[in-house]
Design a protein around this motif. Structure first.
Motif, PDB file in Angstrom:
ATOM      1  N   GLY A   1     -50.735  73.610 143.115  1.00 44.27           N
ATOM      2  CA  GLY A   1     -49.920  73.158 141.971  1.00 44.27           C
ATOM      3  C   GLY A   1     -48.440  73.253 142.295  1.00 44.27           C
TER       4      GLY A   1
ATOM      5  N   GLU B   1     -44.566  72.801 140.549  1.00 40.25           N
ATOM      6  CA  GLU B   1     -43.738  72.642 139.345  1.00 40.25           C
ATOM      7  C   GLU B   1     -42.270  72.544 139.745  1.00 40.25           C
ATOM      8  OE1 GLU B   1     -43.452  72.393 135.979  1.00 40.25           O
ATOM      9  OE2 GLU B   1     -41.334  72.947 136.066  1.00 40.25           O
TER      10      GLU B   1
ATOM     11  N   SER C   1     -39.900  70.738 137.271  1.00 34.92           N
ATOM     12  CA  SER C   1     -39.341  69.891 136.214  1.00 34.92           C
ATOM     13  C   SER C   1     -37.941  70.269 135.771  1.00 34.92           C
ATOM     14  CB  SER C   1     -40.267  69.889 134.996  1.00 34.92           C
ATOM     15  OG  SER C   1     -40.245  71.162 134.382  1.00 34.92           O
TER      16      SER C   1
ATOM     17  N   THR D   1     -46.065  68.443 138.528  1.00 34.29           N
ATOM     18  CA  THR D   1     -45.547  68.112 137.203  1.00 34.29           C
ATOM     19  C   THR D   1     -44.908  66.738 137.272  1.00 34.29           C
ATOM     20  OG1 THR D   1     -45.070  70.442 136.837  1.00 34.29           O
ATOM     21  CG2 THR D   1     -44.022  68.881 135.351  1.00 34.29           C
TER      22      THR D   1
ATOM     23  N   LEU E   1     -38.064  66.198 138.751  1.00 30.97           N
ATOM     24  CA  LEU E   1     -39.472  65.779 138.711  1.00 30.97           C
ATOM     25  C   LEU E   1     -39.831  64.936 139.934  1.00 30.97           C
ATOM     26  CD1 LEU E   1     -39.688  64.662 134.975  1.00 30.97           C
ATOM     27  CD2 LEU E   1     -40.989  66.561 135.972  1.00 30.97           C
TER      28      LEU E   1
ATOM     29  N   VAL F   1     -49.443  66.064 136.319  1.00 27.84           N
ATOM     30  CA  VAL F   1     -49.660  66.983 135.197  1.00 27.84           C
ATOM     31  C   VAL F   1     -48.498  66.906 134.208  1.00 27.84           C
ATOM     32  CG1 VAL F   1     -49.890  69.434 134.585  1.00 27.84           C
ATOM     33  CG2 VAL F   1     -51.081  68.537 136.591  1.00 27.84           C
ATOM     34  N   HIS F   2     -48.851  66.976 132.917  1.00 24.04           N
ATOM     35  CA  HIS F   2     -47.857  67.036 131.837  1.00 24.04           C
ATOM     36  C   HIS F   2     -47.393  68.490 131.708  1.00 24.04           C
ATOM     37  CE1 HIS F   2     -46.096  66.803 127.852  1.00 24.04           C
ATOM     38  NE2 HIS F   2     -46.291  65.495 127.816  1.00 24.04           N
ATOM     39  N   HIS F   3     -46.070  68.685 131.808  1.00 26.24           N
ATOM     40  CA  HIS F   3     -45.516  70.044 131.790  1.00 26.24           C
ATOM     41  C   HIS F   3     -45.942  70.851 130.547  1.00 26.24           C
ATOM     42  CE1 HIS F   3     -42.476  73.077 132.789  1.00 26.24           C
ATOM     43  NE2 HIS F   3     -42.114  73.078 131.519  1.00 26.24           N
TER      44      HIS F   3
ATOM     45  N   GLY G   1     -49.389  72.076 130.710  1.00 28.56           N
ATOM     46  CA  GLY G   1     -49.377  73.281 131.544  1.00 28.56           C
ATOM     47  C   GLY G   1     -49.056  74.507 130.697  1.00 28.56           C
ATOM     48  N   HIS G   2     -47.962  74.422 129.918  1.00 25.15           N
ATOM     49  CA  HIS G   2     -47.583  75.572 129.079  1.00 25.15           C
ATOM     50  C   HIS G   2     -48.706  75.948 128.108  1.00 25.15           C
ATOM     51  CE1 HIS G   2     -43.530  76.730 130.074  1.00 25.15           C
ATOM     52  NE2 HIS G   2     -43.035  75.514 129.931  1.00 25.15           N
TER      53      HIS G   2
ATOM     54  N   ASP H   1     -41.323  78.675 133.110  1.00 21.50           N
ATOM     55  CA  ASP H   1     -41.894  77.690 134.040  1.00 21.50           C
ATOM     56  C   ASP H   1     -42.479  78.345 135.286  1.00 21.50           C
ATOM     57  OD1 ASP H   1     -41.120  75.844 132.238  1.00 21.50           O
ATOM     58  OD2 ASP H   1     -39.375  75.139 133.350  1.00 21.50           O
TER      59      ASP H   1
ATOM     60  N   ILE I   1     -49.471  74.755 136.166  1.00 20.69           N
ATOM     61  CA  ILE I   1     -49.630  73.365 136.623  1.00 20.69           C
ATOM     62  C   ILE I   1     -50.919  73.257 137.469  1.00 20.69           C
ATOM     63  CG2 ILE I   1     -48.560  71.477 137.962  1.00 20.69           C
ATOM     64  CD1 ILE I   1     -47.175  72.306 135.212  1.00 20.69           C
TER      65      ILE I   1
END
Ligand code: KG4
Ligand code: ZN
Length: 341
Positions: A5, A7, A9, A79, A88, A109-111, A114-115, A300, A305
């Motif tokens: 994964g 990340e 963003s 992300t 991004l 993946v949509h951030h 993920g959260h 983050d 992710i």
């Protein structure tokens, strides 16, 4: 199955390797906070350039930490949005290209997904359906989560996000970026009740939020009352209490409206101790349960992710060969994972 994964963003480079049987095998995080500190906020171009420098070395470290070679990896998740477009694109370029070179599927993946799935990395996982309060630097969302990819946004901020309001108010109080955790620390010395700020949009029906007026209340109070350390702490506490009370009122309303008994709280502001305590009390009084990611996975990170990417990898939701990023990407555009299993 095992997934890498990525990340990138905003201002954190996060890399993780997640195994669907063994759980999280490794995670690496590099924060750019020091890089942006002099500017009082994230400088997008500097963020992109730093992701270029850090992403590949961190992937190598995460692979070594998990004792993995490319043959052990079944997919690469990155992300794809929402977030800063340049930042991004760095993750998307590296993730998509590496997947092509290694002949593995790539997963966009949509951030915010993920959260909201980050609590699934913990031992005590929420069952579906649940209500999710997402409070980060860029977003404030109240979401009905029926399953993975089955989201209904019930409310959102009409102006500043909760974290953004924390950061802007912290700046007024002379605190460095990111001010949220610093303001929260300052509030520990505040005298309760000396100042009381409004609870915006709680008198009207509905689940939307507005936080920009709170920052104005703090600015006016600083102007009128001065800026000595005790006054600053009292203002910080009044501000924090107003944000927390407001989200608690909205959560209670949303739980009643949906009949849900489980609440997930995620995103950077969910690391706030007072917020956690107040929502835990609320859920106890309602006979429900609240779920949080561990502190390091509130902000983050690559682990969330990788987890979200794994769910989509299993459902066959792959990214085609194009490289792209979506700075704006409504959560409700996502498709159900369950429907394609
Ligand atoms: O989720 P996140 O890492 O990044 C975005 O996706 O936006 O959230 C960062 C935000 C920042 O605004 C930061 O000030 C806030 O979360 N934050 C906090 C705390 N820890 C982080 N706000 C209040 N109290 C905290 N303890
Ligand atoms: Zn975030």
């Amino acid at each position: 199955m095992r997934i890498l994964g990525i990340e990138t963003s905003c201002d954190e480079t996060g890399i993780a390797i997640y195994d669907d049987q063994l759980g999280l095998l490794s995670h690496q995080l590099y924060s750019q906070v020091a890089l942006h500190a002099d500017y009082g906020g994230v400088v997008p171009e500097l963020a992109s350039r730093d992701h270029v420098r850090k992403t590949i070395p961190l992937i190598k470290e995460a692979m070594a930490e998990a004792n993995c070679s490319k043959d052990d990896i079944d997919g690469i998740a990155f992300t794809a949005g929402p977030g800063l477009v340049g930042a991004l694109l760095v993750g998307a370029c590296i993730g998509r290209s590496l997947a092509l070179a290694w002949d593995k599927p790539a997963i966009a993946v949509h951030h915010m997904e993920g959260h909201l799935l980050a609590p699934m990395l913990e031992e005590n996982q929420p069952e579906f359906p649940f209500l999710a309060l997402l409070v980060s630097g860029g977003h404030t969302l109240m979401v009905q989560v029926d399953d993975i990819g089955e989201y209904k946004v019930l409310g959102e901020s009409i102006d500043d996000a909760a974290g953004e309001a924390f950061d802007k108010t912290a700046k007024l109080l002379g605190l460095d970026y990111p001010g949220g955790p610093r303001l929260s620390k300052m509030a520990e010395d505040g005298v309760p009740g000396r100042f009381v700020f409004p609870r915006p949009m709680t008198n009207k029906p509905g689940l939307d939020f507005s936080f920009s007026g709170l920052k104005t209340s703090a600015a006016i109070t600083i102007q009128q009352e001065g800026n000595d350390p005790q006054t600053q702490a009292d203002i910080a506490l009044a501000f924090q209490d107003a944000v927390i009370d407001t989200v608690a009122i909205k959560c209670k309303r949303a739980l009643k409206q949906t009949g849900m008994k489980r609440l997930v709280v995620a995103g950077g502001v969910s690391a706030n101790k007072s917020l956690r305590e107040q929502l835990a009390r609320l859920m106890k009084s309602l006979g429900g349960e609240v779920f949080y990611p561990r502190n390091e996975f509130c902000t983050d990170n690559g682990a969330m992710i990788a987890y979200a990417g794994m769910q989509r990898l299993k459902a066959g939701h792959f990214q085609d060969l194009s490289i792209g990023a979506k700075p704006r990407w409504p959560l409700e555009e996502l498709v159900s994972v369950k429907a394609s299993l």
